[in-house]
Write a protein that holds these residues in place. Structure first.
Motif, mmCIF file in Angstrom:
data_model
loop_
_atom_site.group_PDB
_atom_site.id
_atom_site.type_symbol
_atom_site.label_atom_id
_atom_site.label_comp_id
_atom_site.label_asym_id
_atom_site.label_seq_id
_atom_site.Cartn_x
_atom_site.Cartn_y
_atom_site.Cartn_z
ATOM 1 N N LYS A 25 -66.317 41.762 35.758
ATOM 2 C CA LYS A 25 -65.355 42.229 35.935
ATOM 3 C C LYS A 25 -65.369 43.466 35.534
ATOM 4 C CE LYS A 25 -65.939 38.496 34.086
ATOM 5 N NZ LYS A 25 -66.123 38.429 33.943
ATOM 6 N N THR A 116 -70.311 32.452 31.398
ATOM 7 C CA THR A 116 -69.773 33.483 32.273
ATOM 8 C C THR A 116 -70.352 33.361 33.677
ATOM 9 O OG1 THR A 116 -69.647 34.935 30.348
ATOM 10 C CG2 THR A 116 -69.405 35.969 32.501
ATOM 11 N N ALA A 151 -61.684 39.629 34.345
ATOM 12 C CA ALA A 151 -61.237 38.519 33.507
ATOM 13 C C ALA A 151 -59.761 38.268 33.729
ATOM 14 C CB ALA A 151 -61.496 38.835 32.034
ATOM 15 N N VAL A 152 -59.364 37.020 33.578
ATOM 16 C CA VAL A 152 -57.948 36.668 33.533
ATOM 17 C C VAL A 152 -57.638 36.361 32.080
ATOM 18 C CG1 VAL A 152 -56.144 35.095 34.291
ATOM 19 C CG2 VAL A 152 -57.971 35.735 35.867
ATOM 20 N N HIS A 289 -62.754 32.287 32.486
ATOM 21 C CA HIS A 289 -62.443 33.199 33.592
ATOM 22 C C HIS A 289 -62.936 34.607 33.269
ATOM 23 C CE1 HIS A 289 -60.239 29.860 35.172
ATOM 24 N NE2 HIS A 289 -59.699 30.566 36.143
ATOM 25 N N HIS A 291 -66.086 37.072 34.735
ATOM 26 C CA HIS A 291 -66.993 37.118 35.882
ATOM 27 C C HIS A 291 -67.682 38.474 35.975
ATOM 28 C CE1 HIS A 291 -68.343 36.165 40.002
ATOM 29 N NE2 HIS A 291 -67.929 37.374 40.357
ATOM 30 N N LEU A 313 -65.896 36.319 43.755
ATOM 31 C CA LEU A 313 -65.264 35.497 42.732
ATOM 32 C C LEU A 313 -65.462 34.023 43.049
ATOM 33 C CD1 LEU A 313 -61.852 37.357 42.386
ATOM 34 C CD2 LEU A 313 -63.759 37.446 40.764
ATOM 35 N N TYR A 316 -62.557 28.721 41.958
ATOM 36 C CA TYR A 316 -61.572 28.361 40.929
ATOM 37 C C TYR A 316 -60.907 29.608 40.353
ATOM 38 C CZ TYR A 316 -65.235 29.537 37.523
ATOM 39 O OH TYR A 316 -66.213 30.187 36.793
ATOM 40 N N PHE A 317 -61.641 30.706 40.295
ATOM 41 C CA PHE A 317 -61.089 31.976 39.814
ATOM 42 C C PHE A 317 -60.038 32.483 40.807
ATOM 43 C CE2 PHE A 317 -62.480 35.433 36.767
ATOM 44 C CZ PHE A 317 -61.459 36.321 37.061
ATOM 45 N N THR A 320 -56.844 30.528 40.506
ATOM 46 C CA THR A 320 -56.045 30.958 39.364
ATOM 47 C C THR A 320 -55.243 32.210 39.695
ATOM 48 O OG1 THR A 320 -57.560 29.980 37.741
ATOM 49 C CG2 THR A 320 -56.170 31.796 36.983
#
Length: 329
Positions: A25, A116, A151-152, A289, A291, A313, A316-317, A320
């Protein structure tokens, strides 16, 4: 690195023997996953991703060696541990054979952390690997980031962009290696393994009390980005190692002592669980989360512009981001 997702197929010239893998990210997150997001205001209808919260999360423990090799071989995006554990490293010989490299051995040049997702850079050419390692080392000395993560975070940073600096050390506690911040490190601390770390961050989008954040580490240290975001009181979603260091009293967040806070499954607020459409049991299995989205490589010739590689991505990312209504500004 047990957890590879999508791969890709490399070039000629000095890049001969290079392989790039997108594992489970400023230019933005320009990937296939970007087109999977719903338009603004449509977060209630998730489509096919909604019923499978962790779609795209690869777990080698559920695969045979042959199946993992095939997943990696099929996922090459660009081409020009322990012995008993099934990991990326353990199947490199089979992957090399599957790619038709003969006796050429693949080696890892650059990879994200174990939990990651994102790009994994491999090479079967020693000269190429050496040149890339020198490029990365020179960039680190010049404090020039070459990797961009997304990142979340559970929580929104107080400022939209800036840098995070912290002295960190690695401690072995209860059979677990943990990264611990060190305040005002002495020269003796530095000699004993404490490292001054630095990351740049930029908030890309915010919604539902969460943020989509772009992170660029300038230094290299285990779990650096996770710990840096905890220091901002905004742990990465799915961080079951360090998120427990952030406590809450009357809605106000604060840092708990790192030395006395043991790792535990990340606890999410009921409102956030509802937005993510997860049960508490599912939340306990939520993947990290974080990446590795973009990697900068040197051009073919000294005066050539750097080359950028992008990793899509994981599904699943993307799910979200849909659930939380996080979109690029």
């Amino acid at each position: 690195m047990d957890g590879c997702g999508v791969w890709g197929r490399v070039w000629g010239g000095w890049r001969r023997g290079l392989r790039v893998c997108a594992a489970p990210k400023d230019a933005g997150f320009v990937t296939r996953a970007r087109h999977q997001l719903q338009p603004r205001g449509s977060s209630k209808r998730l489509g096919p991703l909604g019923d499978q919260p962790f779609l795209g999360l690869l777990q080698p423990k559920n695969l045979s060696r042959e199946e993992l090799v095939e997943v990696l071989r099929a996922a090459v995006v660009d081409q020009k541990g322990k012995p008993e554990e099934l990991t990326l490293l353990s199947v490199l010989p089979e992957l090399s054979q599957s790619l038709g490299l003969g006796k050429q051995e693949l080696q890892v040049v650059r990879a994200p952390g174990k939990e990651t997702s994102g790009l994994v850079l491999l090479s079967s050419c020693p000269q190429t690997a050496s040149r890339l390692q020198k490029f990365f080392a020179h960039s680190w000395r010049a404090q020039r980031p070459t990797a961009t993560y997304c990142a979340v975070t559970d929580g929104i940073p107080a400022i939209s962009e800036g840098k995070i600096q912290a002295a960190l050390k690695l401690e072995h506690t209860d059979a677990v290696n943990l990264v611990v911040p060190v305040k005002n490190p002495s020269r003796k601390d530095i000699l004993e393994g404490v490292k001054k770390t630095l990351s740049h961050f930029r908030v890309v989008a915010t919604s539902s009390g969460c943020a989509l954040v772009q992170l660029q580490p300038v230094t290299v240290f285990p779990s650096q980005l996770q710990v840096h975001m905890v220091l901002q009181l905004c742990p990465v979603l799915g961080d079951h190692m360090y998120a427990a260091r952030v406590g809450t009293v009357l809605g106000q967040r604060f840092l708990l002592p790192a030395e006395s806070t043991k790792p535990q499954k990340q606890v999410l607020a009921e409102a956030l669980l509802s937005r993510l459409r997860l049960t508490p049991a599912q939340a306990a299995q939520l993947p990290l989360h974080l990446h590795l989205h973009r990697l900068c490589l040197p051009g073919m010739r000294p005066r050539d512009a750097p080359v950028e590689l992008l990793a899509p991505l994981p599904p699943y990312f993307s799910r979200t981001l849909q659930c939380l209504g996080l979109h690029q500004q």
